[in-house]
Design a protein around this motif. Structure first.
Motif, mmCIF file in Angstrom:
data_model
loop_
_atom_site.group_PDB
_atom_site.id
_atom_site.type_symbol
_atom_site.label_atom_id
_atom_site.label_comp_id
_atom_site.label_asym_id
_atom_site.label_seq_id
_atom_site.Cartn_x
_atom_site.Cartn_y
_atom_site.Cartn_z
ATOM 1 N N GLY A 1 9.711 -6.611 -3.122
ATOM 2 C CA GLY A 1 8.752 -6.878 -4.193
ATOM 3 C C GLY A 1 7.421 -6.189 -3.973
ATOM 4 O O GLY A 1 6.802 -5.685 -4.916
ATOM 5 N N ALA A 2 6.968 -6.142 -2.713
ATOM 6 C CA ALA A 2 5.686 -5.507 -2.414
ATOM 7 C C ALA A 2 5.743 -4.013 -2.676
ATOM 8 O O ALA A 2 4.801 -3.421 -3.226
ATOM 9 N N MET A 3 6.836 -3.370 -2.289
ATOM 10 C CA MET A 3 6.975 -1.930 -2.544
ATOM 11 C C MET A 3 6.958 -1.644 -4.042
ATOM 12 O O MET A 3 6.276 -0.723 -4.512
ATOM 13 N N PHE A 4 7.717 -2.439 -4.797
ATOM 14 C CA PHE A 4 7.762 -2.255 -6.241
ATOM 15 C C PHE A 4 6.396 -2.503 -6.860
ATOM 16 O O PHE A 4 5.930 -1.724 -7.713
ATOM 17 N N ALA A 5 5.733 -3.572 -6.444
ATOM 18 C CA ALA A 5 4.423 -3.905 -7.005
ATOM 19 C C ALA A 5 3.406 -2.817 -6.711
ATOM 20 O O ALA A 5 2.615 -2.439 -7.586
ATOM 21 N N GLY A 6 3.426 -2.282 -5.492
ATOM 22 C CA GLY A 6 2.499 -1.215 -5.156
ATOM 23 C C GLY A 6 2.732 0.024 -5.993
ATOM 24 O O GLY A 6 1.783 0.647 -6.497
ATOM 25 N N GLY A 7 3.990 0.410 -6.151
ATOM 26 C CA GLY A 7 4.308 1.559 -6.984
ATOM 27 C C GLY A 7 3.925 1.333 -8.435
ATOM 28 O O GLY A 7 3.428 2.243 -9.115
ATOM 29 N N LEU A 8 4.156 0.108 -8.914
ATOM 30 C CA LEU A 8 3.834 -0.229 -10.304
ATOM 31 C C LEU A 8 2.330 -0.146 -10.543
ATOM 32 O O LEU A 8 1.871 0.465 -11.519
ATOM 33 N N VAL A 9 1.559 -0.746 -9.645
ATOM 34 C CA VAL A 9 0.103 -0.733 -9.800
ATOM 35 C C VAL A 9 -0.437 0.691 -9.681
ATOM 36 O O VAL A 9 -1.272 1.125 -10.489
ATOM 37 N N GLY A 10 0.036 1.419 -8.668
ATOM 38 C CA GLY A 10 -0.433 2.789 -8.489
ATOM 39 C C GLY A 10 -0.097 3.667 -9.684
ATOM 40 O O GLY A 10 -0.939 4.426 -10.175
ATOM 41 N N GLY A 11 1.135 3.579 -10.166
ATOM 42 C CA GLY A 11 1.542 4.371 -11.322
ATOM 43 C C GLY A 11 0.766 4.004 -12.567
ATOM 44 O O GLY A 11 0.381 4.878 -13.356
ATOM 45 N N TRP A 12 0.516 2.699 -12.752
ATOM 46 C CA TRP A 12 -0.234 2.243 -13.929
ATOM 47 C C TRP A 12 -1.674 2.754 -13.893
ATOM 48 O O TRP A 12 -2.197 3.231 -14.905
ATOM 49 N N LEU A 13 -2.305 2.657 -12.716
ATOM 50 C CA LEU A 13 -3.686 3.125 -12.603
ATOM 51 C C LEU A 13 -3.783 4.620 -12.913
ATOM 52 O O LEU A 13 -4.695 5.059 -13.627
ATOM 53 N N LEU A 14 -2.866 5.408 -12.395
ATOM 54 C CA LEU A 14 -2.873 6.839 -12.680
ATOM 55 C C LEU A 14 -2.624 7.105 -14.161
ATOM 56 O O LEU A 14 -3.251 7.983 -14.764
ATOM 57 N N HIS A 15 -1.724 6.334 -14.750
ATOM 58 C CA HIS A 15 -1.424 6.497 -16.181
ATOM 59 C C HIS A 15 -2.637 6.181 -17.035
ATOM 60 O O HIS A 15 -2.838 6.784 -18.111
ATOM 61 N N GLU A 16 -3.462 5.233 -16.560
ATOM 62 C CA GLU A 16 -4.656 4.846 -17.308
ATOM 63 C C GLU A 16 -5.837 5.771 -17.050
ATOM 64 O O GLU A 16 -6.945 5.523 -17.535
ATOM 65 N N GLY A 17 -5.606 6.826 -16.282
ATOM 66 C CA GLY A 17 -6.654 7.812 -16.075
ATOM 67 C C GLY A 17 -7.546 7.591 -14.875
ATOM 68 O O GLY A 17 -8.551 8.287 -14.699
ATOM 69 N N VAL A 18 -7.196 6.627 -14.021
ATOM 70 C CA VAL A 18 -7.969 6.421 -12.797
ATOM 71 C C VAL A 18 -7.714 7.592 -11.854
ATOM 72 O O VAL A 18 -6.562 8.019 -11.680
ATOM 73 N N ARG A 19 -8.765 8.124 -11.268
ATOM 74 C CA ARG A 19 -8.617 9.302 -10.415
ATOM 75 C C ARG A 19 -7.770 8.974 -9.180
ATOM 76 O O ARG A 19 -7.874 7.875 -8.614
ATOM 77 N N PRO A 20 -6.936 9.917 -8.747
ATOM 78 C CA PRO A 20 -6.104 9.684 -7.560
ATOM 79 C C PRO A 20 -6.904 9.267 -6.334
ATOM 80 O O PRO A 20 -6.442 8.457 -5.528
ATOM 81 N N ALA A 21 -8.116 9.808 -6.184
ATOM 82 C CA ALA A 21 -8.947 9.451 -5.041
ATOM 83 C C ALA A 21 -9.264 7.958 -5.040
ATOM 84 O O ALA A 21 -9.284 7.310 -3.989
ATOM 85 N N THR B 1 0.829 -1.208 0.000
ATOM 86 C CA THR B 1 0.000 0.000 0.000
ATOM 87 C C THR B 1 0.862 1.256 0.000
ATOM 88 O O THR B 1 0.467 2.273 -0.568
ATOM 89 N N THR B 2 2.032 1.184 0.627
ATOM 90 C CA THR B 2 2.936 2.344 0.612
ATOM 91 C C THR B 2 3.324 2.696 -0.813
ATOM 92 O O THR B 2 3.368 3.875 -1.193
ATOM 93 N N GLY B 3 3.616 1.690 -1.617
ATOM 94 C CA GLY B 3 3.966 1.950 -3.012
ATOM 95 C C GLY B 3 2.854 2.662 -3.751
ATOM 96 O O GLY B 3 3.092 3.605 -4.521
ATOM 97 N N MET B 4 1.595 2.243 -3.519
ATOM 98 C CA MET B 4 0.467 2.889 -4.181
ATOM 99 C C MET B 4 0.286 4.320 -3.665
ATOM 100 O O MET B 4 0.014 5.246 -4.437
ATOM 101 N N ILE B 5 0.431 4.498 -2.362
ATOM 102 C CA ILE B 5 0.273 5.825 -1.761
ATOM 103 C C ILE B 5 1.317 6.799 -2.309
ATOM 104 O O ILE B 5 1.010 7.944 -2.655
#
Length: 239
Positions: free
Chosen positions: A190-210, A19-23
């Motif tokens: 791996g968890a930190m990387f995965a969280g950052g990857l998922v969070g960055g991908w979602l934002l790149h795809e236009g998912v709202r930050p909220a 979750t830290t990676g996504m945050i």
């Protein structure tokens, strides 16, 4: 009463690391650039911003630092007061963190925070930064009290260093070696990387930050309620 050490607690901490990676994906890519959990990086951004570096906001970094400190103080008071009554403090700490993350997500949603501000950082961005940083302050106090080896949840530098130092033919007995230690370290990285990857991908795809913030909020709240629901004798030990 502290949570009982073991595989279940380690797994919870690994999920929190993700979750830290996504945050931080939301913090850096949609609110700043600023960090809310990794205050080492944030202090450096503040220092760079104060020199006049382009694209950096000293106000945003300062709000993050202040929010983090407030969260750490409140988290410490909460956990200590619950512990003094010989009750479980881990679940309330997770729930408090989740509520703050949820508050940040709501402010981002209603404030129309959809990415970095075109001009100076505005009030809604400051509100999200402050609430999320406060949640991470609570998180760091919880992490210090839990003391799960090799899984600090909000940074990966030491986990990566220890992982390399524990590899065969390199292993330093003073930092711990063996499959158990290395497994935790690898999972943390791996968890930190995965969280950052998922969070960055979602934002790149236009998912709202909220919405992206809502995912770690939901996970943290779920872990908090689950920890509370399990009988204390199965999940806690004195201390």
């Amino acid at each position: 009463m502290k949570p009982r050490a073991g595989g279940v607690l380690t797994s919870i901490m690994v999920v929190l690391t993700m979750t830290t990676g996504m945050i931080e994906a939301v913090s850096f890519l949609a609110l700043g650039p600023v960090f809310t959990a990794m205050q080492t990086g944030n202090l450096l951004l503040l220092a760079f911003a104060l020199t006049g570096a382009a694209g950096l906001s000293p106000a945003a970094a300062g709000v993050s630092c202040a929010g983090f400190v407030v969260g750490a103080v409140l988290g410490s008071l909460l956990e200590s007061s619950v512990d003094a009554r010989e009750r479980r403090w881990f679940a309330p700490a997770l729930l408090a963190e989740g509520v703050l993350l949820g508050g940040g997500a709501l402010v981002a949603w209603h404030g129309g925070v959809d990415g970095p501000p075109a001009g100076p950082v505005n009030g809604h961005h400051f509100g999200v930064i402050a609430l999320v940083a406060a949640a991470m302050g609570v998180r760091n106090i919880t992490t210090l009290r839990v003391r799960v080896p090799d899984v600090p949840t909000t940074l990966s530098t030491r986990a990566l260093t220890a992982f390399v130092g524990g590899l065969p033919h390199v292993a330093d007995p003073r930092i711990g070696a063996g499959a158990r230690h290395e497994g935790r370290r690898f999972a943390s990285i791996g968890a930190m990387f995965a969280g950052g990857l998922v969070g960055g991908w979602l934002l790149h795809e236009g998912v709202r930050p909220a919405v992206v913030l809502g995912v770690p909020c939901g996970l943290v709240l779920l872990l908090g309620f689950a920890s509370w629901a399990v009988p204390a004798r199965r999940t806690t030990e004195p201390g």
